[in-house]
Design a protein around this motif. Structure first.
Motif, PDB file in Angstrom:
ATOM      1  N   TRP A 146      15.559-120.722 100.006  1.00 31.61           N
ATOM      2  CA  TRP A 146      15.085-121.473  99.109  1.00 31.61           C
ATOM      3  C   TRP A 146      13.780-122.056  99.384  1.00 31.61           C
ATOM      4  O   TRP A 146      14.036-122.701 100.344  1.00 31.61           O
ATOM      5  CB  TRP A 146      16.071-122.527  98.319  1.00 31.61           C
ATOM      6  CG  TRP A 146      17.149-121.818  97.694  1.00 31.61           C
ATOM      7  CD1 TRP A 146      17.948-120.804  98.073  1.00 31.61           C
ATOM      8  CD2 TRP A 146      17.505-121.995  96.344  1.00 31.61           C
ATOM      9  NE1 TRP A 146      19.015-120.203  96.987  1.00 31.61           N
ATOM     10  CE2 TRP A 146      18.577-121.256  96.062  1.00 31.61           C
ATOM     11  CE3 TRP A 146      16.958-122.979  95.413  1.00 31.61           C
ATOM     12  CZ2 TRP A 146      19.313-121.275  94.882  1.00 31.61           C
ATOM     13  CZ3 TRP A 146      17.699-122.904  94.207  1.00 31.61           C
ATOM     14  CH2 TRP A 146      18.747-122.050  93.698  1.00 31.61           C
TER      15      TRP A 146
ATOM     16  N   GLU B 285      11.895-124.479  94.377  1.00 32.55           N
ATOM     17  CA  GLU B 285      13.229-123.849  93.995  1.00 32.55           C
ATOM     18  C   GLU B 285      14.150-125.302  94.240  1.00 32.55           C
ATOM     19  O   GLU B 285      15.051-125.428  93.147  1.00 32.55           O
ATOM     20  CB  GLU B 285      13.788-122.657  94.619  1.00 32.55           C
ATOM     21  CG  GLU B 285      12.762-121.701  94.256  1.00 32.55           C
ATOM     22  CD  GLU B 285      13.227-120.417  95.303  1.00 32.55           C
ATOM     23  OE1 GLU B 285      13.753-119.471  94.760  1.00 32.55           O
ATOM     24  OE2 GLU B 285      12.917-120.716  96.415  1.00 32.55           O
TER      25      GLU B 285
ATOM     26  N   LEU C 189      14.026-119.575  87.806  1.00 33.28           N
ATOM     27  CA  LEU C 189      13.674-119.132  89.340  1.00 33.28           C
ATOM     28  C   LEU C 189      13.459-117.714  89.600  1.00 33.28           C
ATOM     29  O   LEU C 189      12.693-117.205  90.312  1.00 33.28           O
ATOM     30  CB  LEU C 189      15.090-119.506  90.080  1.00 33.28           C
ATOM     31  CG  LEU C 189      15.406-120.986  90.049  1.00 33.28           C
ATOM     32  CD1 LEU C 189      16.597-121.284  90.615  1.00 33.28           C
ATOM     33  CD2 LEU C 189      14.380-121.814  90.761  1.00 33.28           C
TER      34      LEU C 189
ATOM     35  N   ARG D 117      18.771-115.411  93.070  1.00 35.75           N
ATOM     36  CA  ARG D 117      19.191-116.674  92.103  1.00 35.75           C
ATOM     37  C   ARG D 117      19.982-116.376  90.921  1.00 35.75           C
ATOM     38  O   ARG D 117      19.407-117.012  89.830  1.00 35.75           O
ATOM     39  CB  ARG D 117      17.730-117.388  91.992  1.00 35.75           C
ATOM     40  CG  ARG D 117      16.719-117.392  93.159  1.00 35.75           C
ATOM     41  CD  ARG D 117      17.346-118.411  94.078  1.00 35.75           C
ATOM     42  NE  ARG D 117      16.144-118.613  95.322  1.00 35.75           N
ATOM     43  CZ  ARG D 117      16.183-118.134  96.255  1.00 35.75           C
ATOM     44  NH1 ARG D 117      17.259-117.502  96.775  1.00 35.75           N
ATOM     45  NH2 ARG D 117      15.336-118.494  97.222  1.00 35.75           N
TER      46      ARG D 117
END
Ligand SMILES: [Zn+2]
Ligand SMILES: [Zn+2]
Length: 340
Positions: free
Chosen positions: A110, A114, A144, A160
């Motif tokens: 990530w 995010e 995302l 995601r």
């Protein structure tokens, strides 16, 4: 056949998912594509669970040798969390092509953008009170998936997805002084950084999150291009807002006007340290200067017009220094700092 059909299918699913996944993802993957006719079973999910437990030395019902051939699955963060990995997911013994295939299946870690969006949702919807089906979690998952920052590194099977988003939100629980439970123990360094930066600044975080979403909605093309990989990694507001900021500083006609006016006055130099590229580098530096947009990027609104007075002409060093601290130093503050 060494293993039963369930075990084979679970292994296949985990393999597809990059070697580790939640029960939820394992179910979903098997549901889409499995050698077992699942509809024949009234509760096939419990078959999946049972077979994982039977083949993991992390459980009480495991009857084989720990570390042996039947010890197939490994529980991440403890059995109750429902995240499982293949114990022998040996990358080293695979050839290059398979390694590459696996690397592709593992989702990229990530990024700041995010985490900012996930933490922002955390503060409005505490994960201990919602679940992975919540409409806002599903919404964030979609957002995302539309962020232009991972390119083709994402695994289309589970990148995601709502469950992953929800688990990431749960990762923040361990930092939260208001949370009485334990939270997931594992997590990235960046999670801690983002938490520390923003947990006392929820409004600011909210503005940044909004700006990121506006940015990808209204300036999709501009924010899809990497400008400077190193700098964007460092930018506290994430890649999207970095790109937006740099675009503003580069292209707009106001920037050109600002430079032109300075050149006409023979005054194209750093407004902070007076560095003059032409004086230093001769012909090569003629007409060169950077332009800093002094309005914080977290105030980004879709229709913000750049004004001449928002812009500061700067050398590359001063520009980097301006970007380094939050809130940004003003021109005067940095000037003051150099004098000392
Ligand atoms: Zn300078
Ligand atoms: Zn700047």
């Amino acid at each position: 056949m060494l293993y039963n059909i369930w075990v084979d299918e679970i292994k296949k699913a985990l393999d597809k998912l990059g070697g580790r996944a939640s029960l939820e993802d394992i179910y979903n993957t098997m549901e889409r594509n499995s050698g077992i006719n699942l509809s024949k079973y009234t509760d096939w999910r419990s078959q999946v669970r049972k077979n994982i437990y039977l083949h993991s030395s992390d459980t009480d019902i495991f009857k084989y040798t720990t570390g042996g051939k039947m010890d197939l699955f490994h529980s991440i963060d403890g059995k109750g969390k429902g995240i499982w990995a293949l114990r022998f997911f040996e990358r080293d013994t695979l050839d290059d092509d398979s390694q590459e295939a696996i690397a592709k299946k593992r989702n990229p870690s990530w990024k700041r953008d995010e985490l900012i969006l996930a933490l922002n949702l955390y503060f409005s919807h505490n994960p201990s009170k919602i679940n992975n089906k919540h409409v806002e979690v599903v919404k964030l998952s979609k957002i995302l998936n539309s962020l232009p920052i991972h390119g083709d590194q994402a695994n289309p099977d589970n990148f995601r997805n709502p469950n992953g988003v929800y688990m990431k939100m749960c990762n923040f629980l361990r930092f939260d002084p208001n949370y009485k439970g334990k939270g997931l123990e594992r997590g990235s360094k960046l999670e801690k950084e983002v938490w520390d930066e923003f947990y006392k600044e929820k409004n600011k975080l909210h503005n940044i999150a909004q700006s990121i979403i506006l940015g990808i909605t209204y300036e999709k093309e501009q924010v899809s291009q990497t400008i400077n990989r190193d700098e964007e990694e460092e930018f506290p507001e994430g890649k999207i807002l970095y790109r937006l900021h740099r675009q503003r500083e580069r292209n707009s006609s106001v920037v050109k006007k600002k430079k032109r006016l300075a050149m006409e006055k023979n005054n194209l130099k750093c407004e902070i340290c007076t560095f003059d590229f032409f004086k230093k580098y001769g012909e090569l530096g003629y007409g060169f200067i950077e332009c800093h947009h002094a309005k914080p990027i977290s105030d980004y609104k879709e229709d913000t017009k750049t004004k001449l007075e928002d812009l500061v002409l700067v050398c590359s060093n001063c520009h980097r220094m301006l970007h380094r601290k939050r809130p940004w130093l003003s021109k005067e503050q940095l000037r003051q700092l150099i004098k000392q």
